[in-house]
Design a protein around this motif. Structure first.
Motif, PDB file in Angstrom:
ATOM      1  N   PHE A 148      44.394  36.141  40.299  1.00  0.00           N
ATOM      2  CA  PHE A 148      42.835  35.704  40.321  1.00  0.00           C
ATOM      3  C   PHE A 148      42.353  35.842  41.727  1.00  0.00           C
ATOM      4  CE2 PHE A 148      44.471  33.287  36.832  1.00  0.00           C
ATOM      5  CZ  PHE A 148      43.630  33.714  35.780  1.00  0.00           C
ATOM      6  N   ALA A 149      40.972  36.375  41.848  1.00  0.00           N
ATOM      7  CA  ALA A 149      40.395  36.301  43.147  1.00  0.00           C
ATOM      8  C   ALA A 149      38.893  36.464  43.173  1.00  0.00           C
ATOM      9  CB  ALA A 149      40.760  37.608  44.043  1.00  0.00           C
ATOM     10  N   SER A 150      37.985  36.270  43.885  1.00  0.00           N
ATOM     11  CA  SER A 150      36.724  36.024  44.090  1.00  0.00           C
ATOM     12  C   SER A 150      36.181  36.617  45.244  1.00  0.00           C
ATOM     13  CB  SER A 150      36.148  34.611  43.688  1.00  0.00           C
ATOM     14  OG  SER A 150      36.463  33.761  44.558  1.00  0.00           O
ATOM     15  N   TYR A 172      38.233  35.212  48.254  1.00  0.00           N
ATOM     16  CA  TYR A 172      39.151  34.218  47.973  1.00  0.00           C
ATOM     17  C   TYR A 172      40.451  34.912  47.018  1.00  0.00           C
ATOM     18  CZ  TYR A 172      35.558  30.655  49.405  1.00  0.00           C
ATOM     19  OH  TYR A 172      34.337  30.045  49.955  1.00  0.00           O
ATOM     20  N   THR A 173      41.577  34.798  47.689  1.00  0.00           N
ATOM     21  CA  THR A 173      42.602  35.417  47.144  1.00  0.00           C
ATOM     22  C   THR A 173      44.024  34.619  47.658  1.00  0.00           C
ATOM     23  OG1 THR A 173      43.660  37.657  46.901  1.00  0.00           O
ATOM     24  CG2 THR A 173      42.988  36.938  49.022  1.00  0.00           C
ATOM     25  N   GLU A 174      44.856  34.790  46.800  1.00  0.00           N
ATOM     26  CA  GLU A 174      46.143  34.142  46.900  1.00  0.00           C
ATOM     27  C   GLU A 174      47.004  34.909  48.007  1.00  0.00           C
ATOM     28  OE1 GLU A 174      49.149  31.628  44.037  1.00  0.00           O
ATOM     29  OE2 GLU A 174      49.279  33.866  43.743  1.00  0.00           O
ATOM     30  N   ALA A 175      46.819  36.169  47.969  1.00  0.00           N
ATOM     31  CA  ALA A 175      47.773  36.708  49.191  1.00  0.00           C
ATOM     32  C   ALA A 175      47.084  38.061  49.592  1.00  0.00           C
ATOM     33  CB  ALA A 175      49.156  37.126  48.502  1.00  0.00           C
ATOM     34  N   THR A 179      45.589  40.236  46.229  1.00  0.00           N
ATOM     35  CA  THR A 179      46.375  39.862  45.014  1.00  0.00           C
ATOM     36  C   THR A 179      46.935  38.609  44.867  1.00  0.00           C
ATOM     37  OG1 THR A 179      47.989  41.070  43.476  1.00  0.00           O
ATOM     38  CG2 THR A 179      48.563  41.302  45.873  1.00  0.00           C
ATOM     39  N   SER A 180      47.801  38.221  44.040  1.00  0.00           N
ATOM     40  CA  SER A 180      48.570  36.945  43.881  1.00  0.00           C
ATOM     41  C   SER A 180      50.057  37.316  44.793  1.00  0.00           C
ATOM     42  CB  SER A 180      48.836  36.653  42.415  1.00  0.00           C
ATOM     43  OG  SER A 180      49.606  37.832  41.942  1.00  0.00           O
ATOM     44  N   ASN A 190      48.492  32.439  50.921  1.00  0.00           N
ATOM     45  CA  ASN A 190      47.763  31.065  50.524  1.00  0.00           C
ATOM     46  C   ASN A 190      48.855  30.203  49.988  1.00  0.00           C
ATOM     47  OD1 ASN A 190      46.521  28.686  49.666  1.00  0.00           O
ATOM     48  ND2 ASN A 190      45.094  29.753  48.557  1.00  0.00           N
ATOM     49  N   ASN A 191      49.478  29.233  51.034  1.00  0.00           N
ATOM     50  CA  ASN A 191      50.670  28.428  50.638  1.00  0.00           C
ATOM     51  C   ASN A 191      50.159  27.100  50.254  1.00  0.00           C
ATOM     52  OD1 ASN A 191      49.903  27.820  53.129  1.00  0.00           O
ATOM     53  ND2 ASN A 191      51.938  27.633  53.922  1.00  0.00           N
ATOM     54  N   LYS A 192      48.983  26.946  49.958  1.00  0.00           N
ATOM     55  CA  LYS A 192      48.554  25.689  49.357  1.00  0.00           C
ATOM     56  C   LYS A 192      48.295  24.540  50.279  1.00  0.00           C
ATOM     57  CE  LYS A 192      48.262  28.161  45.407  1.00  0.00           C
ATOM     58  NZ  LYS A 192      47.108  28.872  45.143  1.00  0.00           N
TER      59      LYS A 192
END
Length: 749
Positions: A417-419, A390-393, A406-407, A370-372
């Motif tokens: 953080f993740a949900s 929902y996760t960053e990576a 994970t991040s 997730n590169n924003k």
């Protein structure tokens, strides 16, 4: 002095060979606009030219003088026209050109003076000079075309005029002020007046982009280039990049010399075929799509309709597909922005509509980041577990057996953080957040479009017209809905694909459909938020905070160490604490069954609960006596009423399925003298309904009391006593109760 004025002073050459050179001097001196330094150059040039002219055959002299008069009539000035004309003749002599070439050149100039403009003639003369003297086809301050040759012929095309015919291989170099490239071993024709080179054959390599010339190159067929730009475009070329494949690709070549620092995006090759299939472009990685080489970057590319596709296999089976407009390849691997990714696991999938995709060739690792940007913050859709993540990576290794949520990998002490949301998740707060300050919720705007046009694919342009917004506003609205998981947004073709979730959310908001509020929030340090085992499909979640299964019934879970194991369709296992209504318990190997909306609790160590005060039922107090060693089932609500929209009597409902116990070995009771192995109350299976609203006097546990032989076994139900412990009161018969196996008699209550 104007040209017309000196034209009156010098009207024509006499065509007398003996006076022609002197007349040239008179001609340039008649130009009052010529500066003194140029006059000196002209004077030196004519001195040099005198020997050349005098050595010419008679007919050549006549041709020169005749052409000079034609030039004069065409209003060719001393500079640059006549100067270049004279210097070119000298160059023919000093470079040992043949008389045939000279005569053909002359014929070409005659054709040009009669058939072209003044500018066209001056260009032709200047190009001739550059070719003969400097081996240059075209030259300005910003563009140069040079040729390395073994000879040429000058010929006349009756329509296009003079041209230079290179019939043997030449190297043709084109350059700007700071950049250059070469077409090696080509042939062709240089049309002098048009400033066009028509070539055939030859090779262009990518060495200026840092790639080996014998590894990456394009072989040309027929091509035409205007020499006014340091650029070429050629169709039907054959491209080779031995790093990625051995066969040749057919397509288009584009090259442009650029003076921008660090701008090495040329040459560029584009394959014709958009469905080129390259097996094992990397080990276990196939590619389907078009190809382009842009400078040092080798890119797979597709279109909005047919994006390029990476097909990644694991143990010979399809594991991952990554679709994008561009797939940049490198020696290290692949890094594709805005990439649609699907992991295929057994019969299910984990899908994301668009984020940064990376593949590390040496480590055989997939990284999805997730590169924003754009819709990269959208959730992953996990079909097996029926959740949005929902996760960053996400990371996966081809020689491993997990997906790691994970991040982005970084130095230590990273908090991740993740949900994780059920795909039936709904809250009023989220509905209000999506609506914001808009008069009409974006969810209803999308539904309105679908209802009107009877389609679930929504192009941004059409949606913008429908809602009366500009395209940018409409796109932002759709992207936000994608981030919230209601649509899939394909940014490369600016189209939204409506998911059923959007209609379910409307029904949930209007209380016409059941929903749940199942959501897990994870926070970890230096470890993954979740790991999916692709063999057994267990999704292990870490760092999970206390979460709710039912807000209405106050059913909450606090997993031990923040860990749960997600099973199919939102069911999960855990160890930890459970609260339900007024009951609290701690258990192991607990299992939440989503379909039944129930908790299977096979090993409850201890259970405590609260009851209303006898004297004030608006207040509650904790029962002093815990129940222990239970096997239970907790029915949270009717399975079709997970949202508890309706009031269904009896829920939540707790059932003890096997015998359980009350022990009296706590230190506060006779200093713990009553050992639990012999002194206990064994409860029969029981059921308690309405765990939030039951009355104190409704609590009644049947069973048997064993007192380590002090009394005979007593079958008297446990009730809530005045001191809020569990106990019973019995009246002994008048004869008393046997105590200590007949050694004594007990008389009392």
């Amino acid at each position: 002095m104007s040209f017309s004025s000196f034209g009156q002073r010098f009207k024509a050459f006499s065509e007398n060979p003996d006076t022609y050179v002197a007349e040239l001097t008179e001609f340039y001196l008649s130009d009052a606009n010529m500066k003194k330094d140029k006059q000196k150059e002209y004077e030196a040039l004519i001195l040099q030219y005198a020997d050349v002219f005098n050595a010419m055959p008679v007919q050549q002299k006549k041709d020169v003088m005749k052409l000079s008069n034609l030039m004069l009539k065409k209003r060719v000035r001393p500079l640059p026209g006549f100067y270049d004309f004279i210097e070119t003749q000298i160059a023919f002599k000093t470079t040992n050109q043949s008389n045939e070439s000279f005569n053909q050149w002359f014929k070409g100039l005659n054709w040009t003076i009669e058939s072209s403009t003044l500018g066209g003639f001056n260009n032709a003369v200047n190009s001739s000079l550059n070719l003969v003297k400097y081996n240059t086809l075209y030259s300005t301050k910003i563009v140069d075309w040079k040729v390395k040759h073994n000879g040429y012929n000058i010929r006349i095309d009756t329509i296009r005029g003079p041209y230079v015919d290179f019939t043997s291989d030449i190297d043709l170099t084109y350059s700007s002020q700071k950049d250059l490239n070469t077409i090696f071993s080509t042939k062709g024709k240089f049309y002098i007046v048009e400033q066009i080179f028509e070539g055939f054959g030859g090779k262009v390599d990518w060495s200026r982009a840092g790639l080996p010339k014998d590894q990456v190159y394009a072989e040309l067929s027929n091509y035409n280039v205007s020499l006014k730009r340091a650029a070429i475009i050629a169709d039907s070329v054959l491209f080779t990049n031995k790093e990625y494949f051995q066969h040749k690709l057919s397509g288009t070549l584009e090259d442009l010399c650029s003076d921008k620092v660090g701008d090495v995006t040329y040459p560029r090759f584009y394959s014709y075929k958009r469905e080129e299939i390259i097996k094992n472009v990397f080990p276990d990685v196939d590619y389907v799509g078009g190809f382009t080489q842009q400078g040092g970057k080798f890119l797979g590319y597709g279109t909005a309709v047919e994006p390029a596709e990476l097909v990644i296999k694991k143990e010979g089976k399809l594991f991952c597909k990554a679709k994008a407009i561009l797939h940049p390849f490198s020696q290290e691997g692949i890094a594709s922005p805005d990439c649609q990714i699907t992991f295929y696991i057994n019969q299910d999938s984990v899908y994301h509509p668009g984020l940064l995709f990376r593949y590390n060739k040496s480590q055989k690792e997939i990284a999805c980041i997730n590169n924003k940007e754009g819709i990269s913050a959208s959730p992953w859709v996990d079909s097996y577990h029926a959740i949005d993540i929902y996760t960053e990576a996400v990371y996966a290794k081809l020689d491993g057996h997990t997906l790691e949520f994970t991040s982005i990998k970084a130095p230590s002490n990273t908090v991740s953080f993740a949900s994780f949301e059920s795909n039936n998740y709904y809250t009023e707060a989220k509905w209000d957040k999506i609506k914001g300050i808009d008069e009409v919720s974006p969810i209803y705007r999308v539904k309105g479009f679908v209802d009107k046009y009877k389609k679930k694919n929504i192009p941004v342009k059409e949606f913008a017209r429908y809602i009366g917004f500009d395209e940018t506003q409409a796109e932002v609205m759709l992207m936000r809905l994608a981030i919230d998981g209601f649509i899939n947004y394909e940014s490369y073709r600016k189209t939204a694909i409506v998911k059923e979730k959007i209609f379910d959310y409307i029904k949930a908001n209007t209380k016409k459909q059941d929903y749940d509020n199942l959501r897990f929030v994870s926070s970890t340090k230096n470890s993954a938020n979740a790991v999916l085992n692709i063999f057994d499909m267990d999704l292990r979640l870490y760092g999970i905070e206390t979460f709710s299964l039912s807000d209405t019934h106050f059913v909450n879970i606090a997993p031990n160490k923040g860990e749960i194991v997600m099973k199919k369709n939102r069911s999960f296992e855990f160890n930890g604490k459970i609260s339900a209504g007024r009951f609290n318990m701690g258990g192991e190997k607990c299992y939440f069954d989503y379909e039944r909306f129930a908790l299977n609790l096979p090993k409850i160590d201890s259970m405590a609960f609260y009851v209303p005060l006898f004297e004030d039922t608006n207040k509650i107090i904790k029962i002093q006596t815990p129940l222990q060693n239970l096997v239970c089932e907790l029915l949270i609500d009717d399975p079709k009423n997970k949202s508890s929209i309706k009031r269904v009597p009896g829920y939540p409902m707790l059932s003890s399925l096997e015998e359980s116990f009350v022990y009296y070995d706590q230190p506060k009771i006779q200093n713990g003298v009553y050992l639990r192995e012999k002194f206990f109350y064994k409860l029969d299976p029981f059921k308690i309904k309405d765990l939030m609203t039951f009355k104190t006097d409704s609590i009644r546990f049947t069973g048997i009391f064993k007192s380590s032989g002090i009394f005979p076994d007593i079958k008297e139900p446990l009730k809530v006593m005045k001191d809020y412990s569990l106990g019973f009161i019995i009246e002994t018969p008048s004869t008393g109760m046997i105590a200590y196996g007949g050694k004594g008699q007990f008389y009392n209550r």
